[in-house]
Design an enzyme around this catalytic site. Sequence first.
Site, PDB file in Angstrom:
ATOM      1  N   SER A 143       0.869  -1.185   0.000  1.00 37.37           N
ATOM      2  CA  SER A 143       0.000   0.000   0.000  1.00 37.37           C
ATOM      3  C   SER A 143       0.897   1.224   0.000  1.00 37.37           C
ATOM      4  O   SER A 143       2.071   1.140   0.386  1.00 37.37           O
ATOM      5  CB  SER A 143      -0.849  -0.004   1.278  1.00 37.37           C
ATOM      6  OG  SER A 143      -1.507   1.229   1.459  1.00 37.37           O
ATOM      7  N   TYR A 156      -2.701  -1.081  10.466  1.00 38.58           N
ATOM      8  CA  TYR A 156      -2.557  -1.239   9.006  1.00 38.58           C
ATOM      9  C   TYR A 156      -1.221  -0.665   8.544  1.00 38.58           C
ATOM     10  O   TYR A 156      -0.485  -1.306   7.782  1.00 38.58           O
ATOM     11  CB  TYR A 156      -3.723  -0.514   8.329  1.00 38.58           C
ATOM     12  CG  TYR A 156      -3.837  -0.720   6.835  1.00 38.58           C
ATOM     13  CD1 TYR A 156      -4.571  -1.790   6.320  1.00 38.58           C
ATOM     14  CD2 TYR A 156      -3.254   0.163   5.929  1.00 38.58           C
ATOM     15  CE1 TYR A 156      -4.705  -1.980   4.950  1.00 38.58           C
ATOM     16  CE2 TYR A 156      -3.378  -0.017   4.562  1.00 38.58           C
ATOM     17  CZ  TYR A 156      -4.112  -1.089   4.079  1.00 38.58           C
ATOM     18  OH  TYR A 156      -4.239  -1.267   2.715  1.00 38.58           O
TER      19      TYR A 156
HETATM   20  P1  NAD Z   1     -11.276  -6.438  -0.276  1.00 35.14           P
HETATM   21  O1  NAD Z   1     -11.915  -6.274   1.050  1.00 35.14           O
HETATM   22  O2  NAD Z   1     -12.075  -6.208  -1.522  1.00 35.14           O
HETATM   23  O3  NAD Z   1     -10.610  -7.884  -0.401  1.00 35.14           O
HETATM   24  C1  NAD Z   1      -9.977  -8.502   0.679  1.00 35.14           C
HETATM   25  C2  NAD Z   1      -9.890  -9.992   0.397  1.00 35.14           C
HETATM   26  O4  NAD Z   1      -9.260 -10.623   1.510  1.00 35.14           O
HETATM   27  C3  NAD Z   1     -11.257 -10.654   0.226  1.00 35.14           C
HETATM   28  O5  NAD Z   1     -11.169 -11.668  -0.750  1.00 35.14           O
HETATM   29  C4  NAD Z   1     -11.493 -11.267   1.611  1.00 35.14           C
HETATM   30  O6  NAD Z   1     -12.410 -12.354   1.610  1.00 35.14           O
HETATM   31  C5  NAD Z   1     -10.075 -11.709   1.930  1.00 35.14           C
HETATM   32  N1  NAD Z   1      -9.885 -11.981   3.348  1.00 35.14           N
HETATM   33  C6  NAD Z   1     -10.285 -11.245   4.407  1.00 35.14           C
HETATM   34  N2  NAD Z   1      -9.947 -11.848   5.554  1.00 35.14           N
HETATM   35  C7  NAD Z   1      -9.292 -13.001   5.202  1.00 35.14           C
HETATM   36  C8  NAD Z   1      -8.706 -14.065   5.935  1.00 35.14           C
HETATM   37  N3  NAD Z   1      -8.700 -14.057   7.287  1.00 35.14           N
HETATM   38  N4  NAD Z   1      -8.136 -15.084   5.253  1.00 35.14           N
HETATM   39  C9  NAD Z   1      -8.145 -15.105   3.887  1.00 35.14           C
HETATM   40  N5  NAD Z   1      -8.695 -14.114   3.143  1.00 35.14           N
HETATM   41  C10 NAD Z   1      -9.269 -13.089   3.804  1.00 35.14           C
HETATM   42  O7  NAD Z   1     -10.010  -5.470  -0.235  1.00 35.14           O
HETATM   43  P2  NAD Z   1      -9.018  -4.884  -1.356  1.00 35.14           P
HETATM   44  O8  NAD Z   1      -9.167  -3.411  -1.315  1.00 35.14           O
HETATM   45  O9  NAD Z   1      -9.141  -5.608  -2.638  1.00 35.14           O
HETATM   46  O10 NAD Z   1      -7.648  -5.220  -0.646  1.00 35.14           O
HETATM   47  C11 NAD Z   1      -6.717  -6.176  -1.122  1.00 35.14           C
HETATM   48  C12 NAD Z   1      -5.331  -5.784  -0.652  1.00 35.14           C
HETATM   49  O11 NAD Z   1      -4.989  -4.527  -1.210  1.00 35.14           O
HETATM   50  C13 NAD Z   1      -5.204  -5.624   0.867  1.00 35.14           C
HETATM   51  O12 NAD Z   1      -3.973  -6.166   1.303  1.00 35.14           O
HETATM   52  C14 NAD Z   1      -5.226  -4.127   1.041  1.00 35.14           C
HETATM   53  O13 NAD Z   1      -4.559  -3.734   2.205  1.00 35.14           O
HETATM   54  C15 NAD Z   1      -4.500  -3.678  -0.197  1.00 35.14           C
HETATM   55  N6  NAD Z   1      -4.728  -2.292  -0.581  1.00 35.14           N
HETATM   56  C16 NAD Z   1      -5.968  -1.848  -0.836  1.00 35.14           C
HETATM   57  C17 NAD Z   1      -6.131  -0.517  -1.177  1.00 35.14           C
HETATM   58  C18 NAD Z   1      -7.489   0.059  -1.471  1.00 35.14           C
HETATM   59  O14 NAD Z   1      -7.579   1.292  -1.553  1.00 35.14           O
HETATM   60  N7  NAD Z   1      -8.511  -0.732  -1.666  1.00 35.14           N
HETATM   61  C19 NAD Z   1      -5.034   0.336  -1.261  1.00 35.14           C
HETATM   62  C20 NAD Z   1      -3.783  -0.167  -0.991  1.00 35.14           C
HETATM   63  C21 NAD Z   1      -3.633  -1.498  -0.652  1.00 35.14           C
END
Ligand code: NAD
Length: 260
Positions: A143, A156
């Site tokens: 991130s 986080y």
């Molecule tokens: P999201 O909530 O859409 O997806 C998260 C995924 O993780 C889902 O498939 C969920 O079922 C799974 N998950 C949750 N708990 C779990 C567990 N205990 N075991 C296995 N799987 C589990 O979120 P996203 O925005 O797609 O995030 C994905 C990654 O990207 C994360 O690591 C997040 O920190 C990172 N990220 C997101 C953003 C953003 O703005 N959305 C920005 C930077 C980084």
Amino acid sequence: MSLKGKNAVVTGSTSGIGLAIARAFAAEGVNVTLNGFGDAAEIEALRAGIESEFGVKALYSDADLTKAAACAGLVAYAQENLGSVDILVNNAGMQHVAPVEEFPDDKWDLILALNLSAAFHAIKAAVPGMKARQWGRIINTASAHALVASPFKSAYVAAKHGIAGLTKTVALETAPFGITVNAICPGYVWTPLVEKQIPDTMKARGMTEQQVKDMLLAEQPTKQFVTVEEVAALAVFLAGDNARSITGALQQMDGGWVAK
Ligand code: NAD
């Protein structure tokens, strides 16, 4: 060399960025193991849809990656059923927004377990096979918060800074074996993870919903959310031959956020 026929595990791929990454790899002919939570019928439709759309094998595991043994189990499941794990994408993550003095201990533990320790356990399980085959790609969805902080996100930001260090360390250890290890550092991507933190941020900062959205985009000089497809395309590039010299990198994709 094309990626066709390689085998990938993408953690947290039932939604958001992980799902887009899994689909983008499948479009390159990569067999994928999906992981994450959600409605069983919807997940089965996603899995079967990937197989029929892209003509690859798609598996699914509901492993809860906050448990160390489940991370190794997920890698073993993919190895047993696909033959190898050539590409490991550590993407599963969660968020909680609260001032540090009110931050629930259990949320701290869960976020560190999922956003940091899960990647360690999965990497540990996948690296021996990659070393034996002299080829591997490890991509961590970090991130912008791996590089800079924001208030009220202590767990986080700590976990994401931790994954930056893990990425660099494992990159050094595995570089002689044809393995690259990189982190993608997205800014705000409109996914369920961002959507769910809006109410807590409204509470923590005393803002309206629109004020929170404006505040998020205020971080990004482009004033646009990053898309899941953009992140997925970068993951595919990092897995390809033209990225073989990119390792230990923390690759920003944040609309200019951390350049400020
Ligand atoms: P999201 O909530 O859409 O997806 C998260 C995924 O993780 C889902 O498939 C969920 O079922 C799974 N998950 C949750 N708990 C779990 C567990 N205990 N075991 C296995 N799987 C589990 O979120 P996203 O925005 O797609 O995030 C994905 C990654 O990207 C994360 O690591 C997040 O920190 C990172 N990220 C997101 C953003 C953003 O703005 N959305 C920005 C930077 C980084």
